[in-house]
Write a protein that holds these residues in place. Structure first.
Motif, PDB file in Angstrom:
ATOM      1  N   SER A 216       0.847  -1.191   0.000  1.00 10.35           N
ATOM      2  CA  SER A 216       0.000   0.000   0.000  1.00 10.35           C
ATOM      3  C   SER A 216       0.877   1.234   0.000  1.00 10.35           C
ATOM      4  O   SER A 216       1.850   1.301   0.757  1.00 10.35           O
ATOM      5  CB  SER A 216      -0.906   0.031   1.242  1.00 10.35           C
ATOM      6  N   ASP A 282      -5.852   2.572   3.654  1.00 11.86           N
ATOM      7  CA  ASP A 282      -5.170   1.813   2.615  1.00 11.86           C
ATOM      8  C   ASP A 282      -4.669   0.442   3.060  1.00 11.86           C
ATOM      9  O   ASP A 282      -4.183  -0.329   2.239  1.00 11.86           O
ATOM     10  CB  ASP A 282      -4.040   2.661   2.035  1.00 11.86           C
ATOM     11  N   ARG A 356      -1.259   6.874  -5.601  1.00 13.65           N
ATOM     12  CA  ARG A 356      -1.749   6.148  -4.435  1.00 13.65           C
ATOM     13  C   ARG A 356      -2.334   4.838  -4.915  1.00 13.65           C
ATOM     14  O   ARG A 356      -2.991   4.798  -5.966  1.00 13.65           O
ATOM     15  CB  ARG A 356      -2.808   6.984  -3.713  1.00 13.65           C
ATOM     16  N   THR A 358      -2.958   0.203  -4.020  1.00 14.36           N
ATOM     17  CA  THR A 358      -2.752  -1.025  -3.264  1.00 14.36           C
ATOM     18  C   THR A 358      -2.528  -2.169  -4.241  1.00 14.36           C
ATOM     19  O   THR A 358      -3.185  -2.242  -5.281  1.00 14.36           O
ATOM     20  CB  THR A 358      -3.955  -1.331  -2.352  1.00 14.36           C
ATOM     21  N   ARG A 374     -11.125   1.702  -4.639  1.00 16.13           N
ATOM     22  CA  ARG A 374     -10.926   0.334  -4.148  1.00 16.13           C
ATOM     23  C   ARG A 374     -11.324  -0.734  -5.159  1.00 16.13           C
ATOM     24  O   ARG A 374     -11.205  -1.913  -4.891  1.00 16.13           O
ATOM     25  CB  ARG A 374     -11.742   0.116  -2.874  1.00 16.13           C
TER      26      ARG A 374
END
Length: 472
Positions: A216, A282, A356, A358, A374
């Motif tokens: 992350s 995150d 940014r 994940t 997400r």
């Protein structure tokens, strides 16, 4: 005895609290009391008090006013006015402006509507007996105390993330939540998106096989990058600002405009740096998908300048979680301040990480959440093209605040309730603990709430507080 039908909405709650009557050694309790502590009938409006009217408090007030069965009736903040044009909130906030904003909204329907106004939230809890719930949007150092006092007063609570400023506080809030059964919600709003639910379902459904590694990263850094020492002189306090009250449980120091508004995040006494700001966002999907327990070890290194008072420019950190049931051990790597993981071989040629994101690495492929979104993106193409979308198994959210208000009215628990939120906060704060220990590896003894072999960590696990601000 009056019946529920004959009670006005305004005095129904008082009647609920007083209508248990002794008869033949038993308490006869009206059916509508059985919803639990703080129960609000589905037909009633939920009266909510705003605690903290800065940029995020203003945003939360606006979002709550969109709900027809919510009424904001009181506001508390030691600051009367903040010009946040130079921060990402791009607004005018503070107790005065937010009070006017709320009154203007409700006066469209009720000309005489007024919001009760307080500097001290404790006076608000004492005086406003009609409050059902509070929304806490203060700096991190006061989250736990405000939440604790509100719940002790029987109020349902929404609190921004991280839920607390230290690990001991997180344990205390989790325990109180379990004891009271009150409706709670932490402010990690991405938890209520369809995207995070899809990601969790993909991961649990084995779309990319067995996952042993997640990453992350966030671009967040210091607000005041030039600061390398605490101020040596005072600043003039804004008019109407009660600085001592703003400090809350934190040991006294003189006011300086570096500390408020917003830039308080750069100082350990008030904030928790980039990791504390974004960890509950995150690292949420991984924690949820794999039902992560406590990490066995945590090691987070500062990037750039930091010291015992000032948070770093960035971070890179490593969490190791042991095997759990049929799930293998998992390594979670955290980055902030522009640091990112290496590009994975499963990505297409020319792909670049967003600022940014994940990454979940499985033995069949990878899942990427880009930006703050997400929603899962699956790579490589051969896996994505043959993807069988898992059947939805997680109830979809009606909205982060909507779910909380429904829980207040007897509906299901909101999914970011404090039992979950306190655990996610503790995971986050274990990384903050390593940072504050200058990158030392934390071997976490969860049962005893100790960093094994590091007694000097105790001062950060449970921080000292000023007299009168104890959570008791």
């Amino acid at each position: 005895m009056p019946t529920e039908k004959n009670l006005s909405v305004s005095n129904r709650r008082k009647f609920i609290k007083q209508s248990a009557v002794t008869a033949a050694g038993f308490f006869i309790v009206p059916r509508f009391v059985l919803g639990g502590q703080g129960y609000v009938a589905p037909s009633d409006k939920v009266n909510i008090g705003i605690i903290g009217a800065g940029g995020k408090g203003r945003q939360n007030a606006v979002d709550l006013m969109k709900l027809d069965d919510v009424q904001l009736t009181a506001i508390a903040d030691p600051g009367n006015y903040w010009d946040l044009a130079n921060f990402y909130y791009r607004s005018i906030a503070g107790r005065g402006p937010v009070k006017r904003l709320i009154e203007e909204h409700y006066q469209n329907k009720t000309d005489t509507f007024k919001v009760a106004e307080y500097l001290d939230f404790r006076r608000m809890l004492e005086k406003e007996s009609g409050l059902d719930a509070i929304c806490c949007s203060t700096p991190d150092n006061t989250h736990a105390y405000i939440t604790y006092m509100a719940m002790k007063a029987g109020k349902h609570v929404y609190c921004e993330k991280p839920l607390t400023h230290n690990i001991w506080e997180a344990r205390m809030i989790k325990k109180l939540t379990e004891e009271t059964g009150l409706a709670t919600q932490m402010g990690n709003v991405g938890h209520s998106t369809d995207g995070i639910r899809e990601t969790v379902e993909y991961l649990r459904g084995g779309v990319i096989g067995e996952v042993k590694e997640t990453h992350s990263w966030v671009p967040a850094t210091r607000w005041l990058p030039e600061v390398k020492a605490m101020p040596t002189h005072n600043s003039r306090k804004p008019d109407g600002f009660d600085w001592d009250l703003w400090l809350g449980p934190t040991p006294h120091r003189e006011f300086h405009d570096w500390y408020s508004p917003v830039t308080w995040r750069d100082f350990w006494e008030f904030g928790c740096g980039a990791l504390g700001d974004f960890g509950c966002h995150d690292m949420d999907a991984a924690t949820w998908a794999f039902e992560l327990g406590y990490p066995e070890t945590v090691e987070v290194f500062p990037a750039g300048f930091s010291n015992e008072n000032i948070t770093p420019y960035g971070e890179i950190g490593y969490y190791h979680f042991g095997a759990k049931g049929n799930l293998p051990p998992i390594k979670l790597t955290w980055y902030s301040g522009g640091v990112k993981p290496p590009l994975h071989e499963a990505l297409p040629s020319g792909y670049q990480w967003t600022g940014r994101g994940t990454l979940f690495v499985g033995d069949k492929g990878i899942i990427v959440n880009e930006g703050g979104n997400r929603a899962p993106k699956v790579f490589p193409e051969r896996v994505a093209s043959n993807l069988k979308v898992p059947k939805p198994i997680i109830p979809r959210s009606k909205g982060h605040f909507r779910d909380w208000v429904d829980a207040i009215k007897g509906g299901p628990k909101s999914s970011a309730n404090f039992e979950y939120g306190a655990h996610l906060t503790e995971i986050t704060l274990l990384g903050v603990l390593s940072l504050r220990m200058k990158g030392q590896k934390i071997h976490w003894d969860a049962g005893n709430m100790k960093a094994t072999g590091l007694p000097e960590a105790d001062q950060y696990i449970k921080e000292s507080v000023r007299s009168g601000w104890e959570m008791v």
